[in-house]
Design a protein around this motif. Structure first.
Motif, PDB file in Angstrom:
ATOM      1  N   LEU A  92      -2.389   8.311  -1.324  1.00 21.51           N
ATOM      2  CA  LEU A  92      -1.502   7.336  -1.955  1.00 21.51           C
ATOM      3  C   LEU A  92      -2.244   6.042  -2.291  1.00 21.51           C
ATOM      4  CD1 LEU A  92       1.763   7.792   0.136  1.00 21.51           C
ATOM      5  CD2 LEU A  92       1.561   8.055  -2.330  1.00 21.51           C
ATOM      6  N   ALA A  93      -3.068   5.591  -1.363  1.00 18.79           N
ATOM      7  CA  ALA A  93      -3.786   4.328  -1.577  1.00 18.79           C
ATOM      8  C   ALA A  93      -4.714   4.395  -2.784  1.00 18.79           C
ATOM      9  CB  ALA A  93      -4.573   3.965  -0.326  1.00 18.79           C
ATOM     10  N   ALA A  94      -5.121   5.601  -3.169  1.00 16.07           N
ATOM     11  CA  ALA A  94      -6.028   5.768  -4.306  1.00 16.07           C
ATOM     12  C   ALA A  94      -5.297   5.778  -5.647  1.00 16.07           C
ATOM     13  CB  ALA A  94      -6.824   7.065  -4.147  1.00 16.07           C
ATOM     14  N   MET A  95      -3.967   5.815  -5.620  1.00 13.21           N
ATOM     15  CA  MET A  95      -3.207   5.868  -6.857  1.00 13.21           C
ATOM     16  C   MET A  95      -3.279   4.520  -7.588  1.00 13.21           C
ATOM     17  SD  MET A  95      -1.906   8.915  -7.183  1.00 13.21           S
ATOM     18  CE  MET A  95      -3.344   9.636  -6.391  1.00 13.21           C
ATOM     19  N   PRO A  96      -3.644   4.523  -8.879  1.00 10.14           N
ATOM     20  CA  PRO A  96      -3.804   3.265  -9.613  1.00 10.14           C
ATOM     21  C   PRO A  96      -2.493   2.520  -9.841  1.00 10.14           C
ATOM     22  CG  PRO A  96      -3.992   5.137 -11.102  1.00 10.14           C
ATOM     23  CD  PRO A  96      -3.965   5.704  -9.709  1.00 10.14           C
TER      24      PRO A  96
ATOM     25  N   LEU B 237      -0.049   2.205  -7.587  1.00  6.93           N
ATOM     26  CA  LEU B 237       0.535   1.711  -6.345  1.00  6.93           C
ATOM     27  C   LEU B 237       0.426   0.194  -6.270  1.00  6.93           C
ATOM     28  CD1 LEU B 237       1.771   3.014  -3.712  1.00  6.93           C
ATOM     29  CD2 LEU B 237      -0.420   2.506  -2.644  1.00  6.93           C
ATOM     30  N   GLY B 238       1.516  -0.447  -5.835  1.00  6.46           N
ATOM     31  CA  GLY B 238       1.516  -1.894  -5.693  1.00  6.46           C
ATOM     32  C   GLY B 238       0.686  -2.348  -4.505  1.00  6.46           C
ATOM     33  N   PRO B 239       0.566  -3.652  -4.298  1.00  7.64           N
ATOM     34  CA  PRO B 239      -0.206  -4.189  -3.170  1.00  7.64           C
ATOM     35  C   PRO B 239       0.302  -3.625  -1.840  1.00  7.64           C
ATOM     36  CG  PRO B 239       0.377  -5.945  -4.692  1.00  7.64           C
ATOM     37  CD  PRO B 239       1.138  -4.724  -5.139  1.00  7.64           C
ATOM     38  N   VAL B 240      -0.632  -3.267  -0.973  1.00  4.60           N
ATOM     39  CA  VAL B 240      -0.289  -2.723   0.341  1.00  4.60           C
ATOM     40  C   VAL B 240      -0.612  -3.768   1.394  1.00  4.60           C
ATOM     41  CG1 VAL B 240      -0.725  -0.889   2.018  1.00  4.60           C
ATOM     42  CG2 VAL B 240      -0.785  -0.372  -0.445  1.00  4.60           C
ATOM     43  N   HIS B 241       0.411  -4.209   2.118  1.00  8.03           N
ATOM     44  CA  HIS B 241       0.190  -5.217   3.142  1.00  8.03           C
ATOM     45  C   HIS B 241      -0.411  -4.594   4.398  1.00  8.03           C
ATOM     46  CE1 HIS B 241       1.522  -8.980   1.554  1.00  8.03           C
ATOM     47  NE2 HIS B 241       2.691  -8.496   1.183  1.00  8.03           N
TER      48      HIS B 241
ATOM     49  N   THR C 188       4.198   6.329   4.215  1.00 14.17           N
ATOM     50  CA  THR C 188       4.452   7.160   3.045  1.00 14.17           C
ATOM     51  C   THR C 188       4.669   6.257   1.835  1.00 14.17           C
ATOM     52  OG1 THR C 188       5.809   8.994   2.203  1.00 14.17           O
ATOM     53  CG2 THR C 188       6.965   7.253   3.383  1.00 14.17           C
ATOM     54  N   LEU C 189       5.028   6.842   0.719  1.00 18.75           N
ATOM     55  CA  LEU C 189       5.418   6.067  -0.454  1.00 18.75           C
ATOM     56  C   LEU C 189       6.791   5.454  -0.191  1.00 18.75           C
ATOM     57  CD1 LEU C 189       4.938   5.308  -3.485  1.00 18.75           C
ATOM     58  CD2 LEU C 189       6.213   7.391  -4.051  1.00 18.75           C
ATOM     59  N   VAL C 190       6.902   4.145  -0.328  1.00 21.19           N
ATOM     60  CA  VAL C 190       8.196   3.489  -0.193  1.00 21.19           C
ATOM     61  C   VAL C 190       8.544   2.794  -1.502  1.00 21.19           C
ATOM     62  CG1 VAL C 190       8.058   3.182   2.303  1.00 21.19           C
ATOM     63  CG2 VAL C 190       7.172   1.399   0.815  1.00 21.19           C
ATOM     64  N   HIS C 191       9.820   2.787  -1.800  1.00 29.12           N
ATOM     65  CA  HIS C 191      10.319   2.193  -3.036  1.00 29.12           C
ATOM     66  C   HIS C 191      10.118   0.674  -3.022  1.00 29.12           C
ATOM     67  CE1 HIS C 191      13.338   0.697  -5.904  1.00 29.12           C
ATOM     68  NE2 HIS C 191      13.307   1.890  -6.483  1.00 29.12           N
ATOM     69  N   ASN C 192      10.425   0.065  -1.882  1.00 25.02           N
ATOM     70  CA  ASN C 192      10.203  -1.371  -1.661  1.00 25.02           C
ATOM     71  C   ASN C 192      11.192  -2.265  -2.399  1.00 25.02           C
ATOM     72  OD1 ASN C 192       8.747  -3.343  -0.213  1.00 25.02           O
ATOM     73  ND2 ASN C 192       7.448  -3.800  -1.974  1.00 25.02           N
ATOM     74  N   ASP C 193      12.213  -1.665  -2.974  1.00 19.44           N
ATOM     75  CA  ASP C 193      13.324  -2.426  -3.564  1.00 19.44           C
ATOM     76  C   ASP C 193      14.554  -1.520  -3.519  1.00 19.44           C
ATOM     77  OD1 ASP C 193      14.596  -4.583  -4.711  1.00 19.44           O
ATOM     78  OD2 ASP C 193      13.933  -4.153  -6.748  1.00 19.44           O
ATOM     79  N   PHE C 194      14.682  -0.823  -2.386  1.00 23.62           N
ATOM     80  CA  PHE C 194      15.636   0.271  -2.280  1.00 23.62           C
ATOM     81  C   PHE C 194      16.991  -0.248  -1.814  1.00 23.62           C
ATOM     82  CE2 PHE C 194      17.365   4.246  -0.431  1.00 23.62           C
ATOM     83  CZ  PHE C 194      17.182   5.079  -1.527  1.00 23.62           C
TER      84      PHE C 194
ATOM     85  N   LEU D 272       2.807   1.456  -0.116  1.00 21.11           N
ATOM     86  CA  LEU D 272       2.594   2.310   1.048  1.00 21.11           C
ATOM     87  C   LEU D 272       3.168   1.601   2.262  1.00 21.11           C
ATOM     88  CD1 LEU D 272       1.150   4.796   2.371  1.00 21.11           C
ATOM     89  CD2 LEU D 272      -0.878   3.340   2.557  1.00 21.11           C
ATOM     90  N   GLY D 273       4.002   2.299   3.017  1.00 22.09           N
ATOM     91  CA  GLY D 273       4.604   1.685   4.197  1.00 22.09           C
ATOM     92  C   GLY D 273       5.330   2.713   5.027  1.00 22.09           C
ATOM     93  N   VAL D 274       5.947   2.252   6.097  1.00 19.61           N
ATOM     94  CA  VAL D 274       6.722   3.177   6.930  1.00 19.61           C
ATOM     95  C   VAL D 274       8.030   3.498   6.209  1.00 19.61           C
ATOM     96  CG1 VAL D 274       5.689   2.371   9.088  1.00 19.61           C
ATOM     97  CG2 VAL D 274       7.794   1.296   8.261  1.00 19.61           C
ATOM     98  N   PRO D 275       8.513   4.733   6.312  1.00 21.26           N
ATOM     99  CA  PRO D 275       9.743   5.098   5.601  1.00 21.26           C
ATOM    100  C   PRO D 275      10.964   4.312   6.064  1.00 21.26           C
ATOM    101  CG  PRO D 275       9.037   6.857   7.086  1.00 21.26           C
ATOM    102  CD  PRO D 275       7.910   5.875   7.018  1.00 21.26           C
ATOM    103  N   GLN D 276      10.911   3.776   7.286  1.00 25.66           N
ATOM    104  CA  GLN D 276      12.035   2.988   7.784  1.00 25.66           C
ATOM    105  C   GLN D 276      12.235   1.702   6.979  1.00 25.66           C
ATOM    106  OE1 GLN D 276       9.500   4.332   9.574  1.00 25.66           O
ATOM    107  NE2 GLN D 276       9.976   4.349  11.767  1.00 25.66           N
ATOM    108  N   HIS D 277      11.223   1.297   6.230  1.00 29.02           N
ATOM    109  CA  HIS D 277      11.344   0.068   5.430  1.00 29.02           C
ATOM    110  C   HIS D 277      12.484   0.191   4.412  1.00 29.02           C
ATOM    111  CE1 HIS D 277       9.908  -3.529   3.217  1.00 29.02           C
ATOM    112  NE2 HIS D 277      10.335  -2.845   2.161  1.00 29.02           N
TER     113      HIS D 277
END
Length: 208
Positions: free
Chosen positions: A7-11, A13-17, A74-80, A112-117
């Motif tokens: 996932l981290a290699a995907m162009p 993907l937004g910034p990963v904290h 995993t992949l998280v939407h981050n605006d879900f 990229l983050g925990v699915p609980q986010h």
């Protein structure tokens, strides 16, 4: 789930904290918390500000847990939230029973983050300020079980709940603080309900 390097290699993907980047931005998080309390004291009380500053003061202690092996990412939407999801009615067909299918859109903040986010953010919008511990227990556990079924992986309930709790902390100092900043210039009718629900969810986890 757990395919972090891929996932981290995907162009796209937004910034990963990380703990390091979150710590580096501590002054920003504190400024956003102060801004929220100053602009909207009816929403962010002095107690709320104290809680957020406690999260910031202990960031180096709790944030690394969100990057640990106990918390697969995993992949998280981050605006879900309900503003970005809909249910589509699928007609029955060969090999398909039909029914409702989740459609999530506006993925430009995906990271990229925990699915609980995503779970934590959705509950802030979908539940209310009077949410009960029993309601929260039900939805958090349902989410864990659904991901176990979908991924074929065993997810420890205790670690899962800890990841959910820490996701609420991160939301409080990051995403919700940014929402509040935007709320200064563009009124969000949902803001009061979401912030008071977040306060309630934090309190249920012992973070009130």
């Amino acid at each position: 789930l757990g395919r972090e390097r891929e996932l981290a290699a995907m162009p796209w993907l937004g910034p990963v904290h990380s703990a390091a980047t979150m710590l580096e931005m501590t002054e920003l998080w504190d400024a956003l918390a102060q801004h929220s309390a100053q602009e909207f004291p009816e929403l962010i009380s002095e107690r709320d500000l104290e809680v957020r500053r406690r999260f910031l003061a202990t960031l180096a202690e709790w944030y690394p847990t969100l990057e640990s092996a106990a918390q697969p990412r995993t992949l998280v939407h981050n605006d879900f939230n309900p503003r970005n999801v809909a249910l589509r009615k699928d007609a029955p067909g060969p090999g398909a029973p039909g029914g409702l299918r989740l459609c999530a859109y506006d993925w430009e903040l995906a990271t990229l983050g925990v699915p609980q986010h995503d779970l934590a953010e959705f509950l802030c919008f979908a539940l209310g300020p009077r949410a009960s511990r029993e309601e929260v227990d039900r939805w958090v556990e349902l989410h864990r079980q659904a991901l176990e079924t979908a991924s074929g992986r065993t997810l420890d309930p205790v670690a899962w709940r800890e990841g959910y709790k820490l996701s609420l902390r991160e939301l409080a100092i990051n995403r919700m603080a940014q929402y509040m900043m935007a709320h200064t210039f563009r009124h969000y009718s949902f803001m009061e309900r979401v912030i008071t629900t977040l306060r309630r969810l934090l309190a249920i986890e012992g973070d009130g």
